[in-house]
Scaffold this motif. Structure first.
Motif, PDB file in Angstrom:
ATOM      1  N   LYS A  12     -15.696  73.360  92.931  1.00  0.00           N
ATOM      2  CA  LYS A  12     -16.395  73.882  93.841  1.00  0.00           C
ATOM      3  C   LYS A  12     -15.855  75.144  94.281  1.00  0.00           C
ATOM      4  O   LYS A  12     -14.699  75.280  94.813  1.00  0.00           O
ATOM      5  CB  LYS A  12     -16.729  73.231  95.122  1.00  0.00           C
ATOM      6  CG  LYS A  12     -17.698  73.612  96.101  1.00  0.00           C
ATOM      7  CD  LYS A  12     -19.130  73.912  95.532  1.00  0.00           C
ATOM      8  CE  LYS A  12     -19.854  74.622  96.695  1.00  0.00           C
ATOM      9  NZ  LYS A  12     -21.285  75.005  96.102  1.00  0.00           N
ATOM     10  N   TYR A  14     -16.335  78.533  96.908  1.00  0.00           N
ATOM     11  CA  TYR A  14     -17.073  79.435  97.782  1.00  0.00           C
ATOM     12  C   TYR A  14     -17.025  80.736  97.564  1.00  0.00           C
ATOM     13  O   TYR A  14     -15.847  81.220  97.706  1.00  0.00           O
ATOM     14  CB  TYR A  14     -16.379  78.809  99.294  1.00  0.00           C
ATOM     15  CG  TYR A  14     -16.777  77.457  99.632  1.00  0.00           C
ATOM     16  CD1 TYR A  14     -18.189  77.061 100.040  1.00  0.00           C
ATOM     17  CD2 TYR A  14     -16.024  76.475  99.764  1.00  0.00           C
ATOM     18  CE1 TYR A  14     -18.454  75.892 100.465  1.00  0.00           C
ATOM     19  CE2 TYR A  14     -16.152  75.308  99.991  1.00  0.00           C
ATOM     20  CZ  TYR A  14     -17.295  74.864 100.305  1.00  0.00           C
ATOM     21  OH  TYR A  14     -17.719  73.687 100.818  1.00  0.00           O
ATOM     22  N   ALA A  24     -12.160  75.441  96.383  1.00  0.00           N
ATOM     23  CA  ALA A  24     -12.294  74.157  97.301  1.00  0.00           C
ATOM     24  C   ALA A  24     -11.697  73.124  96.359  1.00  0.00           C
ATOM     25  O   ALA A  24     -10.612  72.411  96.529  1.00  0.00           O
ATOM     26  CB  ALA A  24     -13.284  73.835  98.164  1.00  0.00           C
ATOM     27  N   LEU A  25     -12.442  72.713  95.468  1.00  0.00           N
ATOM     28  CA  LEU A  25     -12.047  71.876  94.376  1.00  0.00           C
ATOM     29  C   LEU A  25     -11.907  72.548  93.336  1.00  0.00           C
ATOM     30  O   LEU A  25     -12.696  73.101  92.799  1.00  0.00           O
ATOM     31  CB  LEU A  25     -13.140  70.697  94.457  1.00  0.00           C
ATOM     32  CG  LEU A  25     -13.408  70.133  95.896  1.00  0.00           C
ATOM     33  CD1 LEU A  25     -14.905  69.287  95.764  1.00  0.00           C
ATOM     34  CD2 LEU A  25     -12.412  69.104  96.424  1.00  0.00           C
ATOM     35  N   GLY A  47     -10.580  70.010 100.929  1.00  0.00           N
ATOM     36  CA  GLY A  47     -11.824  69.946 100.412  1.00  0.00           C
ATOM     37  C   GLY A  47     -12.361  68.561 100.479  1.00  0.00           C
ATOM     38  O   GLY A  47     -13.441  68.275  99.790  1.00  0.00           O
ATOM     39  N   LYS A  48     -12.037  67.709 101.493  1.00  0.00           N
ATOM     40  CA  LYS A  48     -12.616  66.229 101.320  1.00  0.00           C
ATOM     41  C   LYS A  48     -14.035  66.177 101.935  1.00  0.00           C
ATOM     42  O   LYS A  48     -14.834  65.669 101.087  1.00  0.00           O
ATOM     43  CB  LYS A  48     -11.788  65.524 102.307  1.00  0.00           C
ATOM     44  CG  LYS A  48     -10.182  65.271 102.041  1.00  0.00           C
ATOM     45  CD  LYS A  48      -9.339  64.504 102.870  1.00  0.00           C
ATOM     46  CE  LYS A  48      -9.360  65.032 104.463  1.00  0.00           C
ATOM     47  NZ  LYS A  48      -8.451  66.286 104.285  1.00  0.00           N
ATOM     48  N   THR A  50     -16.028  69.025 101.442  1.00  0.00           N
ATOM     49  CA  THR A  50     -16.813  69.431 100.403  1.00  0.00           C
ATOM     50  C   THR A  50     -17.094  68.533  99.541  1.00  0.00           C
ATOM     51  O   THR A  50     -18.183  68.382  98.767  1.00  0.00           O
ATOM     52  CB  THR A  50     -16.076  70.500  99.840  1.00  0.00           C
ATOM     53  OG1 THR A  50     -15.863  71.696 100.822  1.00  0.00           O
ATOM     54  CG2 THR A  50     -16.765  71.337  98.632  1.00  0.00           C
ATOM     55  N   SER A 215      -5.500  72.500  98.668  1.00  0.00           N
ATOM     56  CA  SER A 215      -6.563  73.193  97.919  1.00  0.00           C
ATOM     57  C   SER A 215      -5.687  74.490  97.007  1.00  0.00           C
ATOM     58  O   SER A 215      -4.676  74.930  97.547  1.00  0.00           O
ATOM     59  CB  SER A 215      -7.205  74.071  99.063  1.00  0.00           C
ATOM     60  OG  SER A 215      -8.222  74.968  98.702  1.00  0.00           O
ATOM     61  N   PRO A 216      -6.315  74.552  95.864  1.00  0.00           N
ATOM     62  CA  PRO A 216      -7.538  73.943  95.159  1.00  0.00           C
ATOM     63  C   PRO A 216      -7.141  72.441  94.610  1.00  0.00           C
ATOM     64  O   PRO A 216      -6.514  72.440  93.993  1.00  0.00           O
ATOM     65  CB  PRO A 216      -7.982  74.995  94.267  1.00  0.00           C
ATOM     66  CG  PRO A 216      -6.744  75.694  93.802  1.00  0.00           C
ATOM     67  CD  PRO A 216      -5.705  75.668  94.969  1.00  0.00           C
ATOM     68  N   SER A 217      -8.110  71.825  95.124  1.00  0.00           N
ATOM     69  CA  SER A 217      -7.697  70.203  94.859  1.00  0.00           C
ATOM     70  C   SER A 217      -7.936  69.662  93.572  1.00  0.00           C
ATOM     71  O   SER A 217      -9.026  70.078  92.847  1.00  0.00           O
ATOM     72  CB  SER A 217      -8.828  69.439  96.160  1.00  0.00           C
ATOM     73  OG  SER A 217      -8.075  69.765  97.233  1.00  0.00           O
TER      74      SER A 217
END
Length: 256
Positions: A12, A14, A24-25, A47-48, A50, A215-217
């Motif tokens: 993901k 943004y 984020a992910l 990013g939990k 998200t 992040s990024p996770s």
């Protein structure tokens, strides 16, 4: 058995401006099977939330896939219930507690008699059988969050998603809500995915813990929690295995 939730290489991003974006992910994959209680933990900004929004159908991933009961998520399915952290914004202050719970049932076309029966059932299950005629602002924060959980349970979901649902209440209330979730999980035979920043809470509640990196996770590790059921705030938290799991998860979350 086919997973009830399946996440594959979820990413993901943004877009913050014409040439500015935040990942984020990066690469998140895991499965949740029917009856599981899975907690998701990670450092701040991992990013939990998200991730939870992606696996609820509230937010599309940039790439990768999220499936619920074998179907790709493109919207929020009727069989998913979601409870957010901010109970004060999730309940309508101008509606009574009964009407707050009835609203999503009415939208789904549930008849009046069935709505009333379910309202009574779920309020009893969360320990609030006599508050139906009251309004959210007449209840404490912990009671409002119980109502939010009751509303999510009222349409009999297969999957209950909770985004740090106890972060805004005091410690004694949080312990009571944790035990409530464990009880209704069994009573309603519902699968649960709960996002939390509280390592102790994750160990106390979960069958498995998905640990996200910063992040990024990515998924750093998936940890089994082989603590006996039923669980008790006093007994479980004093178990040597609880302490060992807490230390192990803390190390995974804080490692750079």
């Amino acid at each position: 058995m086919e997973p009830i939730v399946s996440v594959r290489k979820l990413r993901k991003v943004y877009v913050l401006g014409k040439s500015d974006e935040r990942v984020a992910l990066e690469d998140v994959s895991f499965d949740v099977h029917k009856g599981d209680f899975v907690c998701v933990v990670g450092p701040s900004g991992a990013g939990k939330t998200t991730l939870l929004r992606c696996i609820s159908g509230l937010m599309p991933p940039t790439s990768g896939d999220a499936y619920f009961e074998g179907q790709e998520l493109t919207s929020v399915p009727d069989r998913i219930g979601v409870v957010f952290q901010d109970y004060s914004q999730s309940l309508y202050p101008w509606l009574s507690i009964s009407r707050n719970i009835a609203l999503p049932l009415k939208v789904r076309g549930v008849d009046k008699a069935t709505r009333q029966a379910r309202i009574e059932e779920v309020l009893h299950s969360v320990g609030l059988p006599d508050v139906g005629k009251r309004y959210p602002w007449q209840l404490s924060g912990g009671m409002q969050q119980r109502v939010a959980i009751a509303r999510a349970l009222a349409y009999q979901p297969d999957l209950l998603l909770l985004d740090e649902p106890f972060a805004s209440v005091d410690a004694p209330t949080r312990f009571g809500l944790e035990d409530l979730i464990l009880r209704v999980r069994t009573e309603f035979d519902v699968t649960v995915v709960l996002v939390t920043h509280d390592i102790d809470e994750a160990v106390y509640l979960a069958d498995r813990v998905v640990v996200l990196s910063g992040s990024p996770s990515v998924v750093r590790e998936i940890v089994d929690v082989p603590l006996p059921q039923p669980r008790s705030q006093a007994t479980t938290r004093s178990d040597e295995r609880f302490v060992q799991l807490r230390q192990s998860l803390l190390g995974l979350v804080t490692v750079q």
